[in-house]
Design an enzyme around this catalytic site. Structure first.
Site, mmCIF file in Angstrom:
data_model
loop_
_atom_site.group_PDB
_atom_site.id
_atom_site.type_symbol
_atom_site.label_atom_id
_atom_site.label_comp_id
_atom_site.label_asym_id
_atom_site.label_seq_id
_atom_site.Cartn_x
_atom_site.Cartn_y
_atom_site.Cartn_z
ATOM 1 N N ASP A 148 9.747 -1.317 -10.021
ATOM 2 C CA ASP A 148 9.215 -1.111 -11.360
ATOM 3 C C ASP A 148 9.379 0.315 -11.870
ATOM 4 O O ASP A 148 9.464 1.262 -11.096
ATOM 5 C CB ASP A 148 7.732 -1.493 -11.412
ATOM 6 C CG ASP A 148 6.850 -0.489 -10.686
ATOM 7 O OD1 ASP A 148 6.143 0.274 -11.378
ATOM 8 O OD2 ASP A 148 6.868 -0.465 -9.446
ATOM 9 N N ARG B 113 10.687 -4.916 -13.683
ATOM 10 C CA ARG B 113 10.943 -5.565 -12.389
ATOM 11 C C ARG B 113 11.981 -6.678 -12.508
ATOM 12 O O ARG B 113 12.730 -6.933 -11.582
ATOM 13 C CB ARG B 113 9.654 -6.141 -11.802
ATOM 14 C CG ARG B 113 8.690 -5.120 -11.263
ATOM 15 C CD ARG B 113 7.545 -5.820 -10.515
ATOM 16 N NE ARG B 113 6.445 -4.930 -10.229
ATOM 17 C CZ ARG B 113 6.375 -4.114 -9.178
ATOM 18 N NH1 ARG B 113 7.363 -4.074 -8.320
ATOM 19 N NH2 ARG B 113 5.323 -3.346 -8.997
ATOM 20 N N ASP C 171 11.522 -4.908 -1.090
ATOM 21 C CA ASP C 171 12.585 -4.535 -2.016
ATOM 22 C C ASP C 171 13.290 -3.250 -1.602
ATOM 23 O O ASP C 171 14.501 -3.159 -1.675
ATOM 24 C CB ASP C 171 12.060 -4.426 -3.450
ATOM 25 C CG ASP C 171 10.860 -3.492 -3.601
ATOM 26 O OD1 ASP C 171 10.289 -3.040 -2.584
ATOM 27 O OD2 ASP C 171 10.476 -3.224 -4.750
ATOM 28 N N ASP D 144 11.843 3.350 1.159
ATOM 29 C CA ASP D 144 11.929 4.716 0.652
ATOM 30 C C ASP D 144 11.460 5.632 1.780
ATOM 31 O O ASP D 144 12.225 5.940 2.681
ATOM 32 C CB ASP D 144 11.099 4.858 -0.626
ATOM 33 C CG ASP D 144 11.322 6.186 -1.343
ATOM 34 O OD1 ASP D 144 11.865 7.125 -0.725
ATOM 35 O OD2 ASP D 144 10.936 6.307 -2.509
ATOM 36 N N LYS E 91 16.731 4.154 0.360
ATOM 37 C CA LYS E 91 17.108 5.458 -0.204
ATOM 38 C C LYS E 91 17.656 6.361 0.890
ATOM 39 O O LYS E 91 17.149 6.386 2.010
ATOM 40 C CB LYS E 91 15.897 6.135 -0.851
ATOM 41 C CG LYS E 91 15.611 5.640 -2.239
ATOM 42 C CD LYS E 91 14.653 6.582 -2.936
ATOM 43 C CE LYS E 91 14.235 6.059 -4.279
ATOM 44 N NZ LYS E 91 13.228 6.938 -4.882
#
Length: 182
Positions: free
Chosen positions: A167, A173, A107, A110, A138
């Site tokens: 989440d 979610r 998903d 980061d 990100k």
């Protein structure tokens, strides 16, 4: 930390919508086309990182025209904590990866610690190459060296994000948008 400690309704009232589902759907369709071009007809192992990538992976799979073999992994470095180093498998890949292309689907990218560990594990299992597809990434300077998305949908600000698979304290979610706390 329970939903009672961190109510989703309160978080939503303190968040901005970054991307609605209607904005993400054409982005995901475009990722599917780019992946088809990269695979050039090769039957890859489509390896979903659970739980967060579930929603994105389903949409992405429909956007890819090339036949795929499906599997999933569930790994964590955190084990209920806020930080961690050692990868802990909740479910390892079952598909034979030896000599294959793996499309690793997550998903969000980061900092990339867990995604890099899963990618490296696929290579240790003999994958010929691992292509990484993420819904979002990100924008910050904390990305671990040696990891990036080969295919990425949207870039996000360096804020706490949730929805569309991600989440908020194990809630939200299935929200059909990406939200960021203010």
């Amino acid at each position: 930390m329970t939903s009672q400690t961190h109510p989703l309704a309160e978080a939503l009232s303190q968040s901005d919508v970054l991307f609605e589902r209607a904005q993400l759907e054409p982005v995901i369709a475009g990722l599917g086309q780019r992946i088809d071009q990269a695979l050039q007809g090769e039957r890859a192992v489509f390896l979903t990182v659970m739980n967060g990538a579930l929603m994105f992976a389903g949409q992405l799979a429909f956007a890819i025209r090339t036949d795929l073999e499906f599997d999933y992994v569930h790994a964590t470095r955190y084990r209920g904590e806020t930080s961690g180093n050692e990868l802990h498998w909740l479910r390892e890949p079952v598909a034979d990866l030896k000599g294959r292309t793996v499309l690793l689907v997550d998903d969000i990218l980061d900092e990339g610690h867990t995604l890099k560990a899963v990618r490296d594990d696929c290579l240790t299992r003999g994958a010929r190459r691992v292509l990484i597809a993420t819904l979002c990434r990100k924008r910050h300077d904390r990305l671990v060296e040696g990891i990036d998305s080969d295919f990425n949908g949207v870039d996000l600000p360096d804020r706490y994000v949730y929805g569309y698979g991600m989440d908020y304290h194990e809630q939200g979610r299935n929200l059909p948008a990406i939200y960021a706390l203010r």
